[in-house]
Design a protein around this motif. Sequence first.
Motif, mmCIF file in Angstrom:
data_model
loop_
_atom_site.group_PDB
_atom_site.id
_atom_site.type_symbol
_atom_site.label_atom_id
_atom_site.label_comp_id
_atom_site.label_asym_id
_atom_site.label_seq_id
_atom_site.Cartn_x
_atom_site.Cartn_y
_atom_site.Cartn_z
ATOM 1 N N GLY A 1 55.026 20.542 32.357
ATOM 2 C CA GLY A 1 54.869 20.397 33.801
ATOM 3 C C GLY A 1 54.791 21.679 34.592
ATOM 4 N N MET A 2 54.289 22.771 33.992
ATOM 5 C CA MET A 2 54.134 24.008 34.748
ATOM 6 C C MET A 2 53.052 23.824 35.811
ATOM 7 N N MET A 3 53.344 24.229 37.047
ATOM 8 C CA MET A 3 52.491 23.891 38.175
ATOM 9 C C MET A 3 51.596 25.033 38.655
ATOM 10 N N VAL A 4 51.834 26.249 38.199
ATOM 11 C CA VAL A 4 51.026 27.406 38.596
ATOM 12 C C VAL A 4 50.748 28.224 37.346
ATOM 13 N N TRP A 5 49.525 28.679 37.197
ATOM 14 C CA TRP A 5 49.130 29.433 36.006
ATOM 15 C C TRP A 5 49.043 30.924 36.327
ATOM 16 N N LYS A 6 49.583 31.739 35.438
ATOM 17 C CA LYS A 6 49.451 33.191 35.543
ATOM 18 C C LYS A 6 48.668 33.678 34.331
ATOM 19 N N ILE A 7 47.563 34.369 34.597
ATOM 20 C CA ILE A 7 46.698 34.872 33.530
ATOM 21 C C ILE A 7 46.944 36.365 33.360
ATOM 22 N N ALA A 8 47.298 36.759 32.159
ATOM 23 C CA ALA A 8 47.555 38.166 31.859
ATOM 24 C C ALA A 8 46.255 38.961 31.934
ATOM 25 N N SER A 9 46.383 40.252 32.197
ATOM 26 C CA SER A 9 45.191 41.077 32.377
ATOM 27 C C SER A 9 44.318 41.106 31.125
ATOM 28 N N GLY A 10 44.933 41.005 29.959
ATOM 29 C CA GLY A 10 44.144 41.007 28.728
ATOM 30 C C GLY A 10 43.391 39.715 28.475
ATOM 31 N N GLU A 11 43.673 38.683 29.301
ATOM 32 C CA GLU A 11 43.035 37.378 29.114
ATOM 33 C C GLU A 11 42.041 37.037 30.219
ATOM 34 N N VAL A 12 41.870 37.923 31.204
ATOM 35 C CA VAL A 12 40.971 37.619 32.327
ATOM 36 C C VAL A 12 39.541 37.384 31.839
ATOM 37 N N GLY A 13 39.131 38.124 30.828
ATOM 38 C CA GLY A 13 37.784 37.951 30.282
ATOM 39 C C GLY A 13 37.673 36.788 29.310
ATOM 40 N N ASN A 14 38.763 36.097 29.063
ATOM 41 C CA ASN A 14 38.783 34.962 28.143
ATOM 42 C C ASN A 14 38.384 33.701 28.914
ATOM 43 N N LEU A 15 37.075 33.570 29.191
ATOM 44 C CA LEU A 15 36.601 32.458 30.016
ATOM 45 C C LEU A 15 36.884 31.089 29.392
ATOM 46 N N PRO A 16 36.860 30.936 28.071
ATOM 47 C CA PRO A 16 37.249 29.635 27.506
ATOM 48 C C PRO A 16 38.676 29.233 27.873
ATOM 49 N N MET A 17 39.588 30.221 27.994
ATOM 50 C CA MET A 17 40.942 29.903 28.419
ATOM 51 C C MET A 17 40.946 29.421 29.868
ATOM 52 N N LEU A 18 40.188 30.113 30.723
ATOM 53 C CA LEU A 18 40.100 29.693 32.121
ATOM 54 C C LEU A 18 39.462 28.311 32.243
ATOM 55 N N GLU A 19 38.521 28.015 31.365
ATOM 56 C CA GLU A 19 37.887 26.688 31.386
ATOM 57 C C GLU A 19 38.890 25.591 31.051
ATOM 58 N N LEU A 20 39.899 25.924 30.248
ATOM 59 C CA LEU A 20 40.939 24.942 29.939
ATOM 60 C C LEU A 20 41.909 24.761 31.103
ATOM 61 N N ILE A 21 42.156 25.832 31.830
ATOM 62 C CA ILE A 21 43.149 25.813 32.904
ATOM 63 C C ILE A 21 42.578 25.236 34.198
ATOM 64 N N ALA A 22 41.335 25.568 34.514
ATOM 65 C CA ALA A 22 40.755 25.207 35.811
ATOM 66 C C ALA A 22 40.831 23.709 36.130
ATOM 67 N N PRO A 23 40.579 22.809 35.173
ATOM 68 C CA PRO A 23 40.577 21.379 35.520
ATOM 69 C C PRO A 23 41.918 20.839 36.009
ATOM 70 N N PHE A 24 43.011 21.552 35.766
ATOM 71 C CA PHE A 24 44.292 21.087 36.277
ATOM 72 C C PHE A 24 44.342 21.143 37.804
ATOM 73 N N GLY A 25 43.465 21.962 38.414
ATOM 74 C CA GLY A 25 43.413 22.065 39.865
ATOM 75 C C GLY A 25 44.591 22.791 40.482
ATOM 76 N N ARG A 26 45.357 23.492 39.667
ATOM 77 C CA ARG A 26 46.566 24.147 40.150
ATOM 78 C C ARG A 26 46.293 25.610 40.508
ATOM 79 N N PRO A 27 47.162 26.221 41.340
ATOM 80 C CA PRO A 27 46.961 27.634 41.672
ATOM 81 C C PRO A 27 46.950 28.514 40.424
ATOM 82 N N VAL A 28 46.131 29.560 40.487
ATOM 83 C CA VAL A 28 45.983 30.493 39.374
ATOM 84 C C VAL A 28 46.169 31.914 39.905
ATOM 85 N N ILE A 29 46.974 32.696 39.185
ATOM 86 C CA ILE A 29 47.192 34.100 39.527
ATOM 87 C C ILE A 29 46.564 34.955 38.430
#
Length: 353
Positions: free
Chosen positions: A127-155
């Motif tokens: 039930g984590m409600m906000v996602w924090k993406i580490a700097s080494g993962e910003v270019g990992n677009l497949p990871m962002l594609e998994l996170i984005a559909p949750f519709g939650r805030p992303v840092i």
Amino acid sequence: MEPDFRTQCLQHLGPARSSGSCLIIGEVAQSHDGSLGMAHAFIDSIADAGADAVKFQTHIAAAESTPSEPWRVKFSKQDRTRYDYWKRMEFSAEQWFGLKQHADERDLLFLSTPFSSEAIELLSRIGMMVWKIASGEVGNLPMLELIAPFGRPVILSSGMSDLKELDDAVRMLEKAGNPHAVLQCTSAYPCPPEKVGLNMLEVFKNRYSSSVGLSDHSGTIFPGLAAVTLGAEVVEVHVALSREMFGPDVSSSLVTTELAQLVNGIRSIEKMVANPVDKDAMAGQLSPLRGMFTKSIVVDTDLSEGTILQRSHFKLKKPGTGLPASKIDSLVGKSLRRDVKADQLISINDVEI
């Protein structure tokens, strides 16, 4: 009107722990050194310091790394390889759920950075409600594609990313409609003042029209305070319970007493920025004090009626209830209409007009 980023991140917790517009995150990272009890201790300490959020990192060694991953710095005396270290940092799903529950009980936003799709699945399940993406993962677009559909805030932390990589990540989040913040970050531990990069806050704000912030590794409170004066809506700092703790992040961390100072400083700055002062109105409100702290024109010696006033006759002394210093030149050359005593406050009625 859309709520600010802090409100969007904290809304599931109910009323915020304190007023303010900047989300303040205490980053534990690996400073728990694999100890579940230590991880829980960090939650209490960060909550007691008044921060809004506690952040961990969720590492699942087999999902994110290979046994041949090299050490950045060989700091551990008990782990033969970097892979062994990540393995020792793992918590079970049940343990992560317990940490999330503890944070909820302390009215603290729970964050943990995922480093694999398996970690995303685990964190979503608890039930984590906000996602924090580490700097080494910003270019990992497949990871962002998994996170984005949750519709939650992303840092997004930008420490290792160039602008093109950030552009791609922000574009994906904008398209998905995720509230997001882009943090200036310099991946240096500790980060010296000349590399903090506060100028990037304005660059990100103009480039992305999004919330911006600072992920600070300086080990001091100063960059965070400066960032808030420049409009940072998120400030993240590493936290240690003591300077004598073991671990690679201690030198770039605040101890909890410093975290409390940072929180108090940020909340004070927010009040200053939110309450501009009208100087004339403020002077009017303080007018009763002028009589106590300002000075009036007095004569330096007894003078008789008819004396032609010279500059040398005057002194400036408290209280400030008589003629102000600005009137001295207008009195020079005037004739006294009556006798005046030394230290007597001169009145306009004492002189011939």
